[in-house]
Design a protein around this motif. Structure first.
Motif, PDB file in Angstrom:
ATOM      1  N   LEU A  28       0.941  -1.131   0.040  1.00 39.12           N
ATOM      2  CA  LEU A  28      -0.086   0.031   0.084  1.00 39.12           C
ATOM      3  C   LEU A  28       1.040   1.424  -0.080  1.00 39.12           C
ATOM      4  O   LEU A  28       2.038   1.209   0.426  1.00 39.12           O
ATOM      5  CB  LEU A  28      -0.992   0.159   1.299  1.00 39.12           C
ATOM      6  CG  LEU A  28      -1.981  -0.727   1.314  1.00 39.12           C
ATOM      7  CD1 LEU A  28      -2.802  -0.771   2.797  1.00 39.12           C
ATOM      8  CD2 LEU A  28      -2.831  -0.986   0.017  1.00 39.12           C
ATOM      9  N   ASP A  29       0.320   2.317  -0.673  1.00 37.77           N
ATOM     10  CA  ASP A  29       1.111   3.644  -0.509  1.00 37.77           C
ATOM     11  C   ASP A  29       0.095   4.594  -0.084  1.00 37.77           C
ATOM     12  O   ASP A  29      -1.105   4.836  -0.544  1.00 37.77           O
ATOM     13  CB  ASP A  29       1.420   3.802  -1.897  1.00 37.77           C
ATOM     14  CG  ASP A  29       2.487   5.327  -1.926  1.00 37.77           C
ATOM     15  OD1 ASP A  29       3.487   5.243  -1.822  1.00 37.77           O
ATOM     16  OD2 ASP A  29       1.900   6.348  -1.940  1.00 37.77           O
ATOM     17  N   LEU A  30       0.325   5.183   1.197  1.00 42.45           N
ATOM     18  CA  LEU A  30      -0.561   5.955   1.806  1.00 42.45           C
ATOM     19  C   LEU A  30      -0.093   7.401   1.913  1.00 42.45           C
ATOM     20  O   LEU A  30       1.318   7.650   2.431  1.00 42.45           O
ATOM     21  CB  LEU A  30      -1.012   5.276   3.262  1.00 42.45           C
ATOM     22  CG  LEU A  30      -1.809   4.023   3.201  1.00 42.45           C
ATOM     23  CD1 LEU A  30      -0.665   2.932   3.645  1.00 42.45           C
ATOM     24  CD2 LEU A  30      -2.882   4.120   4.137  1.00 42.45           C
ATOM     25  N   THR A  31      -1.046   8.183   1.945  1.00 44.54           N
ATOM     26  CA  THR A  31      -0.352   9.777   2.169  1.00 44.54           C
ATOM     27  C   THR A  31      -1.398  10.261   3.081  1.00 44.54           C
ATOM     28  O   THR A  31      -2.738  10.485   2.752  1.00 44.54           O
ATOM     29  CB  THR A  31      -0.414  10.419   0.630  1.00 44.54           C
ATOM     30  OG1 THR A  31       0.586   9.976  -0.055  1.00 44.54           O
ATOM     31  CG2 THR A  31       0.303  11.926   1.096  1.00 44.54           C
ATOM     32  N   VAL A  32      -1.042  10.992   4.125  1.00 45.79           N
ATOM     33  CA  VAL A  32      -1.927  11.735   4.778  1.00 45.79           C
ATOM     34  C   VAL A  32      -1.672  13.226   5.207  1.00 45.79           C
ATOM     35  O   VAL A  32      -0.568  13.493   5.484  1.00 45.79           O
ATOM     36  CB  VAL A  32      -2.349  10.941   6.256  1.00 45.79           C
ATOM     37  CG1 VAL A  32      -3.258  11.718   7.136  1.00 45.79           C
ATOM     38  CG2 VAL A  32      -2.872   9.538   6.247  1.00 45.79           C
ATOM     39  N   LEU A  50       0.489  -2.537   9.093  1.00 47.33           N
ATOM     40  CA  LEU A  50       1.000  -2.436   7.731  1.00 47.33           C
ATOM     41  C   LEU A  50       2.120  -1.214   7.854  1.00 47.33           C
ATOM     42  O   LEU A  50       3.277  -0.793   7.163  1.00 47.33           O
ATOM     43  CB  LEU A  50       0.436  -2.226   6.435  1.00 47.33           C
ATOM     44  CG  LEU A  50      -0.455  -3.531   6.149  1.00 47.33           C
ATOM     45  CD1 LEU A  50      -1.245  -3.563   5.010  1.00 47.33           C
ATOM     46  CD2 LEU A  50       0.406  -4.864   6.158  1.00 47.33           C
ATOM     47  N   HIS A  51       1.531  -0.041   8.065  1.00 42.72           N
ATOM     48  CA  HIS A  51       2.124   1.307   8.135  1.00 42.72           C
ATOM     49  C   HIS A  51       2.057   1.993   9.656  1.00 42.72           C
ATOM     50  O   HIS A  51       0.854   1.904  10.180  1.00 42.72           O
ATOM     51  CB  HIS A  51       1.692   2.205   7.012  1.00 42.72           C
ATOM     52  CG  HIS A  51       2.031   1.738   5.693  1.00 42.72           C
ATOM     53  ND1 HIS A  51       3.045   2.045   4.917  1.00 42.72           N
ATOM     54  CD2 HIS A  51       1.278   1.116   4.873  1.00 42.72           C
ATOM     55  CE1 HIS A  51       3.188   1.376   3.819  1.00 42.72           C
ATOM     56  NE2 HIS A  51       2.197   0.712   3.702  1.00 42.72           N
ATOM     57  N   ASN A  52       2.946   2.967   9.749  1.00 42.09           N
ATOM     58  CA  ASN A  52       2.877   3.845  10.687  1.00 42.09           C
ATOM     59  C   ASN A  52       2.774   5.297  10.199  1.00 42.09           C
ATOM     60  O   ASN A  52       4.103   5.512   9.697  1.00 42.09           O
ATOM     61  CB  ASN A  52       3.700   3.570  12.002  1.00 42.09           C
ATOM     62  CG  ASN A  52       3.679   2.413  12.426  1.00 42.09           C
ATOM     63  OD1 ASN A  52       4.540   1.228  12.482  1.00 42.09           O
ATOM     64  ND2 ASN A  52       2.431   2.112  13.261  1.00 42.09           N
ATOM     65  N   GLU A  78      -5.110   9.369   0.991  1.00 44.60           N
ATOM     66  CA  GLU A  78      -4.901   8.849  -0.303  1.00 44.60           C
ATOM     67  C   GLU A  78      -4.152   7.551  -0.256  1.00 44.60           C
ATOM     68  O   GLU A  78      -3.074   7.573   0.229  1.00 44.60           O
ATOM     69  CB  GLU A  78      -4.427   9.849  -1.155  1.00 44.60           C
ATOM     70  CG  GLU A  78      -4.090   9.222  -2.595  1.00 44.60           C
ATOM     71  CD  GLU A  78      -3.234  10.418  -3.502  1.00 44.60           C
ATOM     72  OE1 GLU A  78      -2.275  10.460  -3.881  1.00 44.60           O
ATOM     73  OE2 GLU A  78      -3.901  11.608  -3.713  1.00 44.60           O
ATOM     74  N   VAL A  79      -4.787   6.560  -0.850  1.00 50.05           N
ATOM     75  CA  VAL A  79      -4.261   5.084  -0.649  1.00 50.05           C
ATOM     76  C   VAL A  79      -4.181   4.406  -2.025  1.00 50.05           C
ATOM     77  O   VAL A  79      -5.397   4.525  -2.699  1.00 50.05           O
ATOM     78  CB  VAL A  79      -4.930   4.509   0.436  1.00 50.05           C
ATOM     79  CG1 VAL A  79      -6.468   4.427   0.415  1.00 50.05           C
ATOM     80  CG2 VAL A  79      -4.493   3.120   0.761  1.00 50.05           C
ATOM     81  N   LEU A  83      -6.766   3.666  -6.893  1.00 48.17           N
ATOM     82  CA  LEU A  83      -6.563   4.802  -5.900  1.00 48.17           C
ATOM     83  C   LEU A  83      -7.890   5.193  -5.193  1.00 48.17           C
ATOM     84  O   LEU A  83      -8.758   5.368  -5.903  1.00 48.17           O
ATOM     85  CB  LEU A  83      -5.831   5.933  -6.851  1.00 48.17           C
ATOM     86  CG  LEU A  83      -5.257   6.790  -6.003  1.00 48.17           C
ATOM     87  CD1 LEU A  83      -4.082   7.667  -6.580  1.00 48.17           C
ATOM     88  CD2 LEU A  83      -6.303   8.077  -5.840  1.00 48.17           C
ATOM     89  N   THR A  84      -7.694   5.540  -3.808  1.00 52.33           N
ATOM     90  CA  THR A  84      -8.916   6.000  -3.176  1.00 52.33           C
ATOM     91  C   THR A  84      -8.525   7.082  -2.364  1.00 52.33           C
ATOM     92  O   THR A  84      -7.424   6.961  -1.744  1.00 52.33           O
ATOM     93  CB  THR A  84      -9.476   4.630  -1.945  1.00 52.33           C
ATOM     94  OG1 THR A  84      -9.625   3.598  -2.853  1.00 52.33           O
ATOM     95  CG2 THR A  84     -10.865   4.989  -1.395  1.00 52.33           C
ATOM     96  N   LYS A  85      -9.550   8.130  -2.360  1.00 47.33           N
ATOM     97  CA  LYS A  85      -9.377   9.174  -1.477  1.00 47.33           C
ATOM     98  C   LYS A  85     -10.414   9.379  -0.384  1.00 47.33           C
ATOM     99  O   LYS A  85     -11.571   9.493  -1.064  1.00 47.33           O
ATOM    100  CB  LYS A  85      -9.121  10.511  -2.233  1.00 47.33           C
ATOM    101  CG  LYS A  85      -7.734  10.678  -3.411  1.00 47.33           C
ATOM    102  CD  LYS A  85      -7.550  11.857  -4.141  1.00 47.33           C
ATOM    103  CE  LYS A  85      -6.595  12.014  -5.007  1.00 47.33           C
ATOM    104  NZ  LYS A  85      -6.695  13.083  -5.882  1.00 47.33           N
TER     105      LYS A  85
END
Length: 499
Positions: A392-396, A487-489, A419-420, A455-457
């Motif tokens: 996953l690629d996440l942007t907050v 998976l991510h922090n 955005e993931v 891609l989901t927002k």
């Protein structure tokens, strides 16, 4: 004795292109068709590569194409692996790796890619040139037809040839479009009313015209003038590189052979030597005057067939030239001639200049080792980055233009955007929680299930009690988990008032 130095050198080829007339215009080339072991191998390689090219966009893996270069949606797929704009660094490193590989390959084997794997050469020599020969005849018949006045026969042959050329160019354009938008989208456009896709149809016709121009008119000019790789090979080759080369020591001086005459190049006193050379008579008691013997000739009979078969029109006997694409056509035709005159094959062969001039075999130089070291390092880097690439690629980000809001119950809230991108081929359901127990997340839209390769927002609020805020910008960690596994922090900040 170096026979090349004793032979007058014609430097005309250094100042004139092989397809250039004395007046400076273009001289149309009519390469002679060849046969032989290298030609047969080239045909096998060409048909395999053509099959891969046309089948590439039609092959799908796990519901996705094997290759896709969707520039509009910024989505690229290589061998079933999807790359998004966030993975552009991988694409950049991959291109650098490819350039280093091509450089290493050129340093070792010369411009063999151009003659054996380049789409321009494969389509020109294995498709368009064969169709031209099938319709108009061999190289002499094509030349006579072009020089002849316009007749019904000439009009029919030229019309049929160019119509087929245009149809094949149209097929190539649609294949490249399939690589850009995908197989299903292309089939939908084909089935649908063309009036609904005028822009796409116009683009296809433009690319069809470009391909038609390349294969019907430009031809060898693409290899000798337009292609940048042909210009770069001059700085990559050295005297140790293996290229298609003419053995001038064995072949010079050139000349027609007379039956029973011995060549100077390679055989010495062998099968072609006269009997008296093998069993010389005893010396005479008194020296008798003898007529001066002519200098022995080399193995090259100056038939110029190597020039007639060259698709770029060069004379390989002049040495390595920029226009040579290492197609090995001259090697096949020269081997046929050597067999007919009872000489060893290989007068024109794949060899290095050092081996021809000084009998120095190919060796691994420091330059090759340096290229190989860089290539291995880049391959290792790409392998590590691909293996460690997260699914996953996440942007907050905090919503732009927003600070914080006072909510009921002395609660402060911040608005964030998420955005993931799901880089896998499996649907995933995410759960996001704040590391602080007193933090509460409220989603404006439900996150739902992430579909593969999408891609989901979404927008969401984070609420904190006002009395727990002790600074203007509070560090906050968000845990992203699926199936109970984190998976991510994601590190972010929370804005709030400080009393």
């Amino acid at each position: 004795m170096n026979t090349q130095l004793d032979t007058p050198v014609d430097d005309y080829f250094r100042s004139h292109l092989p397809n250039q007339t004395e007046a400076g215009g273009r001289k149309w080339l009519y390469p002679k068709a060849t046969s032989g072991r290298y030609t047969n191998w080239r045909m096998i390689v060409s048909w395999v590569l053509l099959a891969c090219l046309f089948a590439g966009p039609m092959i799908w893996v796990d519901g996705h194409p094997l290759f896709l270069f969707n520039v509009l949606e910024r989505r690229f797929i290589f061998f079933g692996v999807t790359f998004w704009p966030q993975d552009f660094y991988l694409v950049a490193i991959g291109l650098i790796t490819f350039i280093v590989f091509v450089s290493l390959f050129t340093v070792v084997f010369g411009r063999v890619f151009c003659g054996w794997a380049c789409p321009q050469t494969i389509f020109m020599e294995m498709v368009f040139r064969k169709i031209e020969s099938w319709i108009e005849g061999d190289y002499k018949a094509r030349q006579r037809l072009d020089d002849a006045p316009w007749t019904t026969e000439k009009l029919l042959k030229k019309s049929a040839k160019h119509a087929i050329f245009f149809l094949i160019s149209f097929l190539i354009s649609n294949t490249f479009l399939a690589y850009l938008i995908g197989r299903d989208q292309l089939l939908a456009i084909i089935i649908d009313d063309p009036g609904n896709h005028l822009v796409g149809l116009f683009s296809i016709l433009i690319f069809t015209g470009v391909f038609y121009l390349v294969f019907a008119r430009l031809r060898e000019i693409v290899c000798t003038t337009i292609c940048p790789y042909g210009r770069l090979q001059g700085v990559m080759l050295d005297k140790n590189s293996l290229t298609v080369a003419y053995d001038y020591i064995r072949g010079e001086p050139r000349g027609k052979k007379v039956r029973g005459e011995r060549g100077a190049g390679s055989l010495g006193q062998g099968v072609n030597a006269p009997p008296q050379a093998l069993n010389p008579p005893p010396p005479a008691l008194y020296p008798l005057p003898q007529a001066p013997r002519p200098a022995p000739k080399g193995d090259c009979i100056d038939c110029k067939l190597c020039v007639h078969v060259c698709p770029t029109g060069i004379d390989i006997r002049n040495g390595i030239q920029l226009e040579c694409i290492n197609c090995t056509a001259c090697m096949d035709v020269c081997d046929e001639v050597m067999t007919k005159i009872d000489r060893p094959r290989g007068l024109i062969r794949i060899d290095s200049l050092n081996n021809i001039a000084q009998s120095v075999p190919f060796r691994v130089t420091g330059r090759i080792m340096a290229y190989s070291g860089v290539l291995l390092a880049l391959l290792g880097l790409i392998g590590y980055l691909l293996a460690s690439r997260p699914p996953l690629d996440l942007t907050v980000l905090r919503a732009p233009g927003q600070l914080y809001q006072h909510e009921a119950g002395q609660v402060i809230s911040n608005l964030y955007s998420l955005e993931v991108i799901n880089k896998t081929y499996k649907p995933m359901k995410l759960a996001i929680h704040a590391s602080r127990a007193d933090a509460n997340l409220r989603f404006v839209q439900p996150l739902g299930t992430l579909e593969p390769g999408t891609l989901t927002k979404v927008m969401f609020f984070i609420d904190l009690p006002e009395q727990t805020i002790t600074q203007n910008s509070t560090p906050l960690t968000l845990d992203v988990a699926t199936n109970g596994e984190v998976l991510h922090n994601i590190e972010t900040t929370f804005l709030g008032p400080v009393k």
